[in-house]
Design an enzyme around this catalytic site. Structure first.
Site, mmCIF file in Angstrom:
data_model
loop_
_atom_site.group_PDB
_atom_site.id
_atom_site.type_symbol
_atom_site.label_atom_id
_atom_site.label_comp_id
_atom_site.label_asym_id
_atom_site.label_seq_id
_atom_site.Cartn_x
_atom_site.Cartn_y
_atom_site.Cartn_z
ATOM 1 N N PRO A 2 0.728 -1.303 0.118
ATOM 2 C CA PRO A 2 0.036 -0.134 -0.025
ATOM 3 C C PRO A 2 0.814 1.118 0.071
ATOM 4 O O PRO A 2 1.768 1.096 0.659
ATOM 5 C CB PRO A 2 -0.868 -0.035 1.214
ATOM 6 C CG PRO A 2 -0.598 -1.465 1.803
ATOM 7 C CD PRO A 2 0.760 -1.864 1.348
ATOM 8 N N GLU A 3 0.341 2.440 -0.723
ATOM 9 C CA GLU A 3 0.974 3.463 -0.649
ATOM 10 C C GLU A 3 0.202 4.658 0.322
ATOM 11 O O GLU A 3 -0.450 4.218 1.153
ATOM 12 C CB GLU A 3 0.912 4.164 -1.973
ATOM 13 C CG GLU A 3 1.770 3.308 -3.216
ATOM 14 C CD GLU A 3 1.606 3.793 -4.661
ATOM 15 O OE1 GLU A 3 1.409 4.941 -4.757
ATOM 16 O OE2 GLU A 3 1.458 2.871 -5.402
ATOM 17 N N HIS A 93 -1.548 -17.074 7.584
ATOM 18 C CA HIS A 93 -0.578 -16.039 7.435
ATOM 19 C C HIS A 93 -0.810 -14.734 8.422
ATOM 20 O O HIS A 93 -0.272 -13.478 8.194
ATOM 21 C CB HIS A 93 -0.625 -15.385 5.930
ATOM 22 C CG HIS A 93 -0.448 -16.299 4.865
ATOM 23 N ND1 HIS A 93 0.630 -17.180 4.768
ATOM 24 C CD2 HIS A 93 -1.314 -16.843 3.928
ATOM 25 C CE1 HIS A 93 0.661 -18.132 3.712
ATOM 26 N NE2 HIS A 93 -0.552 -17.747 3.099
ATOM 27 N N ARG A 112 3.139 -12.192 1.964
ATOM 28 C CA ARG A 112 4.256 -12.125 1.526
ATOM 29 C C ARG A 112 5.527 -12.352 2.614
ATOM 30 O O ARG A 112 6.676 -12.304 2.307
ATOM 31 C CB ARG A 112 4.701 -10.867 0.504
ATOM 32 C CG ARG A 112 3.527 -11.038 -0.593
ATOM 33 C CD ARG A 112 3.931 -12.022 -1.543
ATOM 34 N NE ARG A 112 5.220 -11.537 -2.279
ATOM 35 C CZ ARG A 112 5.234 -10.635 -3.405
ATOM 36 N NH1 ARG A 112 4.215 -10.263 -3.753
ATOM 37 N NH2 ARG A 112 6.384 -10.349 -3.914
ATOM 38 N N ARG A 155 18.756 16.134 -7.601
ATOM 39 C CA ARG A 155 18.700 14.875 -8.557
ATOM 40 C C ARG A 155 18.975 15.115 -9.986
ATOM 41 O O ARG A 155 18.684 16.166 -10.481
ATOM 42 C CB ARG A 155 17.347 14.341 -8.100
ATOM 43 C CG ARG A 155 16.931 14.357 -6.697
ATOM 44 C CD ARG A 155 17.736 13.153 -6.030
ATOM 45 N NE ARG A 155 17.473 13.457 -4.591
ATOM 46 C CZ ARG A 155 17.806 12.244 -3.697
ATOM 47 N NH1 ARG A 155 18.622 11.318 -4.044
ATOM 48 N NH2 ARG A 155 17.756 12.458 -2.292
#
Length: 274
Positions: A2-3, A93, A112, A155
């Site tokens: 998730p973001e 899980h 995961r 950058r």
């Protein structure tokens, strides 16, 4: 995934579900998720008897406040929280369970197994990994056009790669970088050094508006994401380019293309984003 929007939605859900509850017991079935302290037994002991006083977020990380401690949790790819009765069967899980005095449990499930948890004293968490190197919050008042311009100026990479860097702007990931760049009309492979002042302004506005719309929609359920109530996000219904390779652009009709930038699948419209 998730973001930021998904983690913000989980935060808002957990604020309703667990604030004010006191931990009776903690069960850790996958010790490597606990990064700090390194001893899971100490992790369990420090949290026993603590009351949840609030839930926050920093970038893609949840911050669960249990004074004087802060639990910093990263969901990574598939991590999710749910609140259930202690008597409800435990799903496969499920790796960490926080049992509350009222008979409910906060359960952390992660197919995961990439998620992490760090327990720090309040205030110390912002000075230590993983939060200490995060860039500004893109929906905060501190994030301005000038701040974005300054961070991009340092950058030299493609704009997509730079925006994925959590030290530049925190919380952005693959979905919302693609969507923001489309909204700003900027090709993901453009060098940040080539962006004009006007394009930087457009990118700033696109980042803010894209994230805000996603938060309002409860995030995007393009894979397995659900909030603490088990509810899907709905922003995927508004997605313009991400995951739409070969489909017609909603704006111009050209097929959406896919390439790879910074090792990530990247979607864009070659006509709208020259």
């Amino acid at each position: 995934m998730p973001e930021l929007p998904e983690v913000e939605t989980v935060k808002q859900t957990l604020e309703v579900l667990i604030v004010g509850k006191t931990i009776e017991e903690v069960t850790v079935d996958l010790p490597r998720i606990i990064q700090e302290p390194p001893d899971p037994a100490l992790f369990r002991e420090l949290l026993r008897g603590r009351t949840v006083t609030g839930v926050g977020r920093r970038g893609k990380f949840l911050r669960i406040f249990l004074d004087p401690w802060v639990l910093v949790s990263h969901l990574r790819m598939e991590g999710r929280y749910s609140v259930t009765s202690k008597d409800e069967s435990i799903a496969k899980h499920t790796h960490v369970r926080f049992r509350f005095m009222d008979g409910t449990e906060l359960r952390y499930n992660d197919v995961r197994q990439f998620g992490t948890m760090h327990l720090y004293r309040r205030g110390e968490d912002l000075k230590r990994p993983p939060l200490n190197k995060l860039g500004p919050e893109p929906l905060s008042d501190e994030f301005t056009v000038e701040v974005l311009r300054e961070r991009l100026a340092k950058r030299k990479a493609a704009v997509k790669a730079v925006l994925l860097n959590q030290a530049v702007v925190s919380g952005l990931g693959n979905i919302y970088v693609d969507e923001a760049l489309f909204a700003a009309g900027i090709h993901p492979e453009r060098s940040v050094q080539d962006l004009t002042e006007e394009e930087t302004k457009q990118l700033y506005a696109a980042i803010r508006s894209t994230l805000q719309k996603a938060v309002e929609a409860g995030g995007s359920s393009v894979r397995s994401y659900v909030n603490g109530n088990g509810e899907m996000g709905m922003f995927q219904l508004q997605i313009q380019v991400y995951g739409r390779k070969g489909e017609a652009c909603h704006r111009c009709g050209e097929p959406i293309q896919k390439t790879v930038v910074a090792g990530r699948g990247t979607h864009f419209c070659s006509l709208c984003q020259r």
